[in-house]
Scaffold this motif. Structure first.
Motif: not given
Length: 386
Positions: A202, A205, A238
């Motif tokens: 994350e 990302r 992702n």
């Protein structure tokens, strides 16, 4: 165009580059999955690789780009260390307040290189090899950590907003932006041999989104590329909703690609002899093994993603016959799936010019030492319509 004014305006516009939302991309689910990135073939050029312009590693001339184009190549990747083009007191470590102090003179160096390459018909991929607060290599003291300090993330966004504004007039055929070279998590940023792992998904990302938004706010046509996680080896799974290509690496196995490289192996002289194909702990490493290594990237292409191998090649100490046999298998696998490549480098220890290999019979090429066998191998895949 008044380039100096353009460069200054880019800096002012980049200051407002944080906090933008993600731009959605609408695709066609019925389209047959193909590689969304072109099958670019070419080289890395290291003009701005060194953080200090006084110690410039090499100078690429327009003749070099003409030779690339004449030989059939269409791509150059330009890995940059951001301190190269910022203005600060180089007698001490850079301060946070200086990280975004752009040197217009040094920016002209970058602009001139891009213009030369484009004139020769080459696509340029601009890459931050060293970004504020992070580099896969040691050798420069950063004022903060990109993965831990919001200020560093803001500076990262500033730099990409700046470059996107400088090159906003360029087409997607002329330029793309490769956000960050070989992201990884390393506890000690100044220790070359400290353990490196993947960046939390994350967190990576969020960095990609910030860079993507900054670039696309300058121009919706600009291509954005993100290097695979964990030093370019792992597919980013992702970011599917982003129109972002991914860059993998062609360095496996490391014993072949970086044989006796002192920045990789702490005791390089103690390494065993190397061959290709080779046995490693009872497992055969050959073309099929390479296909396994690239399998996640091949799957990404088959799922409709974009993949390019932004770096690949073998250092000068790898025996020449071993390097060529391994590269032949690697490029065969990539080409089978429409994935292009960029050799690290054009002119230097991995390259086809002036590599310093001791087991090559060089051809004189306008005063340079040309590795004709390696060039011939590369051109086999340049002309292949895979």
């Amino acid at each position: 165009m008044h380039r100096r004014e353009m460069i200054k305006k880019a800096g002012a516009l980049a200051l407002g580059a944080t906090g933008w939302s993600v731009l959605p991309v609408v695709g066609s689910p019925s389209a047959k999955p193909v590689n969304k990135l072109p099958r670019w073939k070419g080289f890395n050029v290291l003009d701005f690789f060194n953080p200090d312009p006084r110690n410039k590693r090499q100078t690429t001339l327009e003749d070099h780009f003409r030779w690339m184009a004449d030989w059939g190549f269409d791509f150059v990747r330009v890995p940059m260390a951001y301190p190269y083009y910022v203005d600060f007191d180089r007698t001490r470590p850079i301060a946070k307040a200086e990280v975004c102090r752009i040197s217009v003179a040094r920016v002209h160096d970058v602009v001139d290189l891009v213009e030369m390459a484009n004139r020769c018909g080459l696509h340029v991929s601009l890459n931050l090899h060293r970004a504020p607060g992070f580099c896969v290599n040691a050798g420069f003291e950063e004022p903060y950590n990109l993965w831990q300090d919001p200020e560093a993330m803001e500076a990262f966004t500033f730099h990409w907003a700046y470059w996107a504004k400088v090159f906003r007039h360029k087409t997607s055929n002329q330029i793309s932006f490769d956000l960050l070279n070989e992201p990884c998590w390393r506890e000690n940023m100044n220790d070359q041999f400290s353990k490196r792992t993947a960046v939390p998904k994350e967190l990576y990302r969020s960095l990609i989104i910030k860079g993507f938004d900054a670039i696309r706010m300058a121009s919706r046509k600009h291509l954005v590329i993100a290097d695979g996680n964990n030093i370019g080896t792992e597919v980013i799974d992702n970011i599917q909703e982003l129109d972002v290509g991914q860059s993998c690496r062609g360095y496996a196995p490391g014993l072949v690609s970086h044989y006796r490289a002192p920045w990789v192996f702490q005791h390089p002289d103690d390494l065993p002899d190397v061959s290709w194909p080779r046995m490693d702990n009872g497992k055969l490493q050959d073309k099929s093994w390479l296909r396994e290594q690239f399998a996640p990237w091949i799957a990404l292409v088959e799922q409709g993603g974009g993949v390019h191998c932004g770096e690949c090649g073998a250092w000068r100490e790898t025996p020449h016959d071993v390097a060529l046999a391994w590269m032949d298998d690697m490029f065969s696998v990539l080409t089978e799936h429409g994935i292009g490549f960029a050799l690290w480098e054009f002119n230097g220890e991995f390259g086809i010019l002036n590599s310093g290999r001791k087991d090559v019979q060089y051809e004189d090429w306008y005063g340079h030492k040309l590795d004709r066998k390696m060039l011939t191998l590369l051109r086999k895949f340049v002309s292949h319509h895979g």
